[in-house]
Design a protein around this motif. Structure first.
Motif, PDB file in Angstrom:
ATOM      1  N   GLY A  81      -5.984  -0.094   1.323  1.00  0.00           N
ATOM      2  CA  GLY A  81      -6.954   0.983   1.398  1.00  0.00           C
ATOM      3  C   GLY A  81      -6.805   1.798   2.660  1.00  0.00           C
ATOM      4  O   GLY A  81      -6.063   1.429   3.568  1.00  0.00           O
ATOM      5  N   LYS A  82      -7.512   2.919   2.681  1.00  0.00           N
ATOM      6  CA  LYS A  82      -7.519   3.803   3.849  1.00  0.00           C
ATOM      7  C   LYS A  82      -8.946   3.963   4.331  1.00  0.00           C
ATOM      8  O   LYS A  82      -9.863   4.158   3.540  1.00  0.00           O
ATOM      9  CB  LYS A  82      -6.948   5.170   3.475  1.00  0.00           C
ATOM     10  CG  LYS A  82      -5.488   5.112   3.127  1.00  0.00           C
ATOM     11  CD  LYS A  82      -4.920   6.474   2.881  1.00  0.00           C
ATOM     12  CE  LYS A  82      -3.435   6.290   2.610  1.00  0.00           C
ATOM     13  NZ  LYS A  82      -2.863   7.268   1.765  1.00  0.00           N
ATOM     14  N   ARG A  83      -9.099   3.878   5.650  1.00  0.00           N
ATOM     15  CA  ARG A  83     -10.409   4.039   6.297  1.00  0.00           C
ATOM     16  C   ARG A  83     -11.425   3.050   5.761  1.00  0.00           C
ATOM     17  O   ARG A  83     -12.543   3.408   5.421  1.00  0.00           O
ATOM     18  CB  ARG A  83     -10.904   5.463   6.149  1.00  0.00           C
ATOM     19  CG  ARG A  83     -10.063   6.434   6.902  1.00  0.00           C
ATOM     20  CD  ARG A  83     -10.759   7.740   7.006  1.00  0.00           C
ATOM     21  NE  ARG A  83     -10.048   8.559   7.961  1.00  0.00           N
ATOM     22  CZ  ARG A  83     -10.214   9.839   8.073  1.00  0.00           C
ATOM     23  NH1 ARG A  83     -11.076  10.458   7.302  1.00  0.00           N
ATOM     24  NH2 ARG A  83      -9.545  10.513   8.957  1.00  0.00           N
ATOM     25  N   MET A  84     -11.023   1.822   5.670  1.00  0.00           N
ATOM     26  CA  MET A  84     -11.925   0.771   5.214  1.00  0.00           C
ATOM     27  C   MET A  84     -11.966  -0.310   6.271  1.00  0.00           C
ATOM     28  O   MET A  84     -11.101  -0.366   7.141  1.00  0.00           O
ATOM     29  CB  MET A  84     -11.470   0.209   3.874  1.00  0.00           C
ATOM     30  CG  MET A  84     -10.051  -0.324   3.869  1.00  0.00           C
ATOM     31  SD  MET A  84      -9.584  -0.952   2.273  1.00  0.00           S
ATOM     32  CE  MET A  84      -9.805  -2.694   2.550  1.00  0.00           C
ATOM     33  N   PRO A  85     -12.972  -1.175   6.245  1.00  0.00           N
ATOM     34  CA  PRO A  85     -13.043  -2.250   7.232  1.00  0.00           C
ATOM     35  C   PRO A  85     -11.797  -3.136   7.161  1.00  0.00           C
ATOM     36  O   PRO A  85     -11.167  -3.247   6.106  1.00  0.00           O
ATOM     37  CB  PRO A  85     -14.284  -3.037   6.814  1.00  0.00           C
ATOM     38  CG  PRO A  85     -15.102  -2.078   6.035  1.00  0.00           C
ATOM     39  CD  PRO A  85     -14.117  -1.177   5.338  1.00  0.00           C
ATOM     40  N   PRO A  86     -11.451  -3.760   8.266  1.00  0.00           N
ATOM     41  CA  PRO A  86     -10.255  -4.616   8.295  1.00  0.00           C
ATOM     42  C   PRO A  86     -10.519  -5.984   7.660  1.00  0.00           C
ATOM     43  O   PRO A  86     -10.891  -6.937   8.324  1.00  0.00           O
ATOM     44  CB  PRO A  86      -9.959  -4.734   9.790  1.00  0.00           C
ATOM     45  CG  PRO A  86     -11.305  -4.585  10.433  1.00  0.00           C
ATOM     46  CD  PRO A  86     -12.070  -3.637   9.573  1.00  0.00           C
ATOM     47  N   PHE A  87     -10.356  -6.057   6.338  1.00  0.00           N
ATOM     48  CA  PHE A  87     -10.583  -7.312   5.625  1.00  0.00           C
ATOM     49  C   PHE A  87      -9.355  -8.206   5.688  1.00  0.00           C
ATOM     50  O   PHE A  87      -8.227  -7.741   5.550  1.00  0.00           O
ATOM     51  CB  PHE A  87     -10.881  -7.059   4.142  1.00  0.00           C
ATOM     52  CG  PHE A  87     -12.134  -6.282   3.891  1.00  0.00           C
ATOM     53  CD1 PHE A  87     -13.367  -6.752   4.307  1.00  0.00           C
ATOM     54  CD2 PHE A  87     -12.090  -5.078   3.211  1.00  0.00           C
ATOM     55  CE1 PHE A  87     -14.528  -6.039   4.060  1.00  0.00           C
ATOM     56  CE2 PHE A  87     -13.238  -4.364   2.949  1.00  0.00           C
ATOM     57  CZ  PHE A  87     -14.462  -4.847   3.378  1.00  0.00           C
ATOM     58  N   ARG A  88      -9.580  -9.482   5.854  1.00  0.00           N
ATOM     59  CA  ARG A  88      -8.527 -10.474   5.674  1.00  0.00           C
ATOM     60  C   ARG A  88      -8.401 -10.738   4.171  1.00  0.00           C
ATOM     61  O   ARG A  88      -7.323 -10.902   3.639  1.00  0.00           O
ATOM     62  CB  ARG A  88      -8.868 -11.765   6.409  1.00  0.00           C
ATOM     63  CG  ARG A  88      -7.847 -12.860   6.260  1.00  0.00           C
ATOM     64  CD  ARG A  88      -8.234 -14.137   6.994  1.00  0.00           C
ATOM     65  NE  ARG A  88      -8.779 -13.947   8.321  1.00  0.00           N
ATOM     66  CZ  ARG A  88      -8.074 -13.700   9.432  1.00  0.00           C
ATOM     67  NH1 ARG A  88      -6.775 -13.602   9.369  1.00  0.00           N
ATOM     68  NH2 ARG A  88      -8.670 -13.558  10.590  1.00  0.00           N
ATOM     69  N   ALA A  89      -9.543 -10.758   3.501  1.00  0.00           N
ATOM     70  CA  ALA A  89      -9.611 -10.929   2.051  1.00  0.00           C
ATOM     71  C   ALA A  89     -10.901 -10.278   1.574  1.00  0.00           C
ATOM     72  O   ALA A  89     -11.913 -10.320   2.267  1.00  0.00           O
ATOM     73  CB  ALA A  89      -9.612 -12.412   1.694  1.00  0.00           C
ATOM     74  N   ALA A  90     -10.850  -9.650   0.391  1.00  0.00           N
ATOM     75  CA  ALA A  90     -12.050  -9.044  -0.187  1.00  0.00           C
ATOM     76  C   ALA A  90     -11.886  -8.972  -1.697  1.00  0.00           C
ATOM     77  O   ALA A  90     -10.835  -8.559  -2.183  1.00  0.00           O
ATOM     78  CB  ALA A  90     -12.276  -7.650   0.379  1.00  0.00           C
TER      79      ALA A  90
END
Length: 156
Positions: A81-90
């Motif tokens: 994704g772009k401009r999204m929170p830095p998820f390790r997993a979602a």
């Protein structure tokens, strides 16, 4: 892993609600946070089906089905994704269950932030509250679409 979930009763047959959820490329019809969406895979249903979603007010996500129980539930993982929170997993799971003359629709989001303490702070300050508002809004949008035919955003 953080978990946020909700459910709503919809006055529509389970099969109709499932058909709407299973049309991955048309999520903008009931998700108020999605401007446009479209398939990014040849596969339209089942494990491996994928989509792109442009988000309001900006940003985007790439999602793919990792679990598919026909007529019951689908689990989608956010893999880019772009401009999204830095998820390790979602990932998010939508499911349907018959309930009398209607259907119970459920949405559960689970995610884990990157960056340890900094990620946990970001989650508390920005991410969690946004998701806590988003889950009921998505379910309410699905209910409106199924019961009244109200489309949230139409890219078609």
């Amino acid at each position: 892993m953080a978990r946020i979930s909700g459910e709503i009763h919809i006055q529509a047959a389970k099969e109709e609600v499932w058909a709407t959820i299973a049309d991955l490329g048309a999520v903008q019809g009931f998700h108020p946070g999605v401007c446009t969406s479209y398939y990014t895979s040849e596969r339209r249903q089942g494990v491996g089906a994928s989509r792109h979603c442009d988000l309001k007010p900006f940003g985007s996500v790439e999602e793919r089905a990792t679990e598919w129980n026909e007529g019951e539930s689908v689990t989608l993982e956010i893999y880019d994704g772009k401009r999204m929170p830095p998820f390790r997993a979602a990932h998010g799971k939508m499911s349907v269950e018959s309930n009398g003359a209607g259907t119970i629709a459920r949405l559960t989001l689970e995610y884990e932030m990157r960056y340890g303490l900094l990620g946990r702070v970001m989650d508390r300050l920005m991410v969690r509250s946004r998701f806590e508002r988003m889950v009921p809004a998505v379910l309410a949008g699905l209910k409106r679409k199924m019961e009244n035919g109200t489309v949230i955003n139409s890219a078609r």
